[in-house]
Design a protein around this motif. Structure first.
Motif, mmCIF file in Angstrom:
data_model
loop_
_atom_site.group_PDB
_atom_site.id
_atom_site.type_symbol
_atom_site.label_atom_id
_atom_site.label_comp_id
_atom_site.label_asym_id
_atom_site.label_seq_id
_atom_site.Cartn_x
_atom_site.Cartn_y
_atom_site.Cartn_z
ATOM 1 N N UNK A 31 0.767 -1.287 -0.109
ATOM 2 C CA UNK A 31 -0.142 0.091 -0.073
ATOM 3 C C UNK A 31 1.050 1.155 -0.114
ATOM 4 N N UNK A 32 0.531 2.166 -1.077
ATOM 5 C CA UNK A 32 1.324 3.385 -0.900
ATOM 6 C C UNK A 32 0.799 4.272 0.325
ATOM 7 N N UNK A 33 1.316 4.560 1.268
ATOM 8 C CA UNK A 33 0.601 5.037 2.489
ATOM 9 C C UNK A 33 1.216 6.444 2.794
ATOM 10 N N UNK A 34 1.668 7.088 1.887
ATOM 11 C CA UNK A 34 2.092 8.580 2.214
ATOM 12 C C UNK A 34 3.372 8.685 2.426
ATOM 13 N N UNK A 35 3.958 9.662 2.898
ATOM 14 C CA UNK A 35 5.292 9.922 2.879
ATOM 15 C C UNK A 35 6.092 9.742 4.179
ATOM 16 N N UNK A 277 -9.652 -10.946 6.701
ATOM 17 C CA UNK A 277 -9.137 -10.458 5.570
ATOM 18 C C UNK A 277 -9.972 -9.383 4.904
ATOM 19 N N UNK A 278 -11.393 -9.711 4.571
ATOM 20 C CA UNK A 278 -12.042 -8.386 4.019
ATOM 21 C C UNK A 278 -11.797 -7.289 4.777
ATOM 22 N N UNK A 279 -11.911 -7.175 6.215
ATOM 23 C CA UNK A 279 -11.858 -6.100 6.861
ATOM 24 C C UNK A 279 -10.388 -5.391 6.640
ATOM 25 N N UNK A 280 -9.347 -6.194 6.517
ATOM 26 C CA UNK A 280 -8.047 -5.331 6.448
ATOM 27 C C UNK A 280 -8.068 -4.884 4.833
ATOM 28 N N UNK A 281 -8.670 -5.536 3.828
ATOM 29 C CA UNK A 281 -8.499 -5.252 2.519
ATOM 30 C C UNK A 281 -9.533 -4.077 2.352
ATOM 31 N N UNK A 282 -10.667 -4.046 3.200
ATOM 32 C CA UNK A 282 -11.591 -2.612 3.189
ATOM 33 C C UNK A 282 -10.558 -1.640 3.687
ATOM 34 N N UNK A 283 -9.803 -1.820 4.766
ATOM 35 C CA UNK A 283 -9.166 -0.676 5.327
ATOM 36 C C UNK A 283 -8.160 -0.257 4.307
ATOM 37 N N UNK A 284 -7.506 -1.287 3.667
ATOM 38 C CA UNK A 284 -6.377 -0.612 2.589
ATOM 39 C C UNK A 284 -7.071 0.389 1.490
ATOM 40 N N UNK A 285 -8.266 -0.341 1.249
ATOM 41 C CA UNK A 285 -8.702 0.498 0.216
ATOM 42 C C UNK A 285 -9.134 1.840 0.638
ATOM 43 N N UNK A 286 -9.878 1.878 1.902
ATOM 44 C CA UNK A 286 -10.181 3.316 2.402
ATOM 45 C C UNK A 286 -8.768 4.130 2.485
ATOM 46 N N UNK A 287 -7.632 3.628 2.939
ATOM 47 C CA UNK A 287 -6.361 4.289 3.168
ATOM 48 C C UNK A 287 -6.011 4.781 1.689
ATOM 49 N N UNK A 288 -6.032 3.937 0.808
ATOM 50 C CA UNK A 288 -5.515 4.289 -0.632
ATOM 51 C C UNK A 288 -6.748 5.451 -1.092
#
Ligand code: URA
Length: 301
Positions: A31-35, A277-288
């Motif tokens: 995940x590209x999570x900022x700088x 796993x769905x929850x973590x993918x959900x979180x990753x999508x939101x962060x993106x």
């Protein structure tokens, strides 16, 4: 487990244990999570050593003055004798109110916070603990994972999630292309192990919460993942089931918060791993989405 769920697990390559199907990209997390720079994992700082005592010089003997006969005082005209003023510095402990203590914690930097947690005796958990468990990871992480409280191994080692549920958590992170210490900080609601791994009491949680709150302020994560009910209910201040909180974005103060199951629960209920796993993918999508400046619709608790 439903057929669809076992299909999801198969597709993810997730058997009874979390496995990494595809190695994480060489450049770091998927995940590209900022700088925010990824510093090395930083565990709780040991308390600062006590300063060496300053030797006290031996008192210089003063010559005994020759006594002069004192005239009998006349009550009506007597003046008070002039005596040297002694300045006494008190070393008595400063008593703080709860509000003072919280305000003090909210001003602490990382070293002082870690030292304060290491020496904390505010609640009864201090009596039975071996180590305090401050938290570990990148102190400028995008992801802050919050569990309930240390178990036996964490209490022995002073690091969160190093037991069986910690190994599952590490596998879950690896499946996401993430790693503890790299853009991830892991902490708990309470910093000391509750005896027999019982759920911490409301009073213990209330005593410890300022530390976590200050950690959140210092890390300034992009997302908090509440692992399990104790973390979710404490941070959101509302009694709700994990099932009803999944798939939503809440807020802890100003920080988006997403809820999932506790790894210890997943170890007992393997079928729920797919949901985590769905929850973590959900979180990753939101962060993106947030990184891209998209409004993902924050839900208030
Ligand atoms: N469970 C938790 O909630 N935290 C830990 O650190 C270990 C187990």
């Amino acid at each position: 487990m439903s057929k669809r769920r076992s299909q999801i697990l198969d597709e993810m390559g997730l058997g009874p244990r979390w496995r990494l199907r595809v190695p994480p990209p060489a450049g770091g997390p998927a995940v590209a999570l900022g700088d925010a720079p990824s510093s090395a994992a930083a565990s709780a700082a040991a308390p600062a050593p006590a300063p060496a005592p300053t030797p006290t010089p031996a008192p210089t003997p003063t010559p005994t003055p020759t006594p002069t006969p004192t005239p009998a005082p006349t009550p009506a005209t007597a003046t008070a004798p002039t005596t040297a003023t002694t300045i006494t510095t008190t070393t008595a402990p400063v008593t703080t109110t709860g509000a003072d203590r919280i305000a003090g914690v909210m001003r602490m930097d990382w070293p002082l916070l870690a030292e304060t947690v290491a020496g904390c005796t505010v609640c009864g958990l201090a009596r039975s603990r071996n180590c305090t468990v401050f938290g570990v990871g990148d102190r400028r992480a995008s992801w802050l994972l919050v569990g309930e409280g240390p178990g036996a191994e964490e209490d022995a080692r002073g690091e969160p999630f190093v037991g069986q549920s910690g190994r599952l958590l590490d596998n879950m992170l690896a499946a996401m292309g993430m790693k503890r210490g790299e853009d991830v900080f892991i902490a708990n609601i309470v910093k000391c192990r509750p005896p027999d791994n019982r759920v911490p009491t409301a009073a213990e949680v209330a005593s410890c919460e300022p530390y976590l709150h200050r950690q959140i302020e210092l890390v300034r994560p992009k997302v908090i993942i509440a692992l399990g009910k104790t973390a979710a209910v404490t941070l959101l201040g509302k009694e709700q089931s994990i099932a009803s909180m999944r798939g939503k974005v809440f807020r802890y103060r100003d920080t988006p918060l997403i809820v999932t199951y506790h790894p210890a629960y997943l170890l007992r209920s393997l079928a729920e791993k797919a949901k985590a796993w769905e929850d973590l993918c959900f979180a990753r999508a939101r962060v993106r989405e947030w990184a891209a400046g998209e409004d993902a619709g924050i839900v208030q608790s």
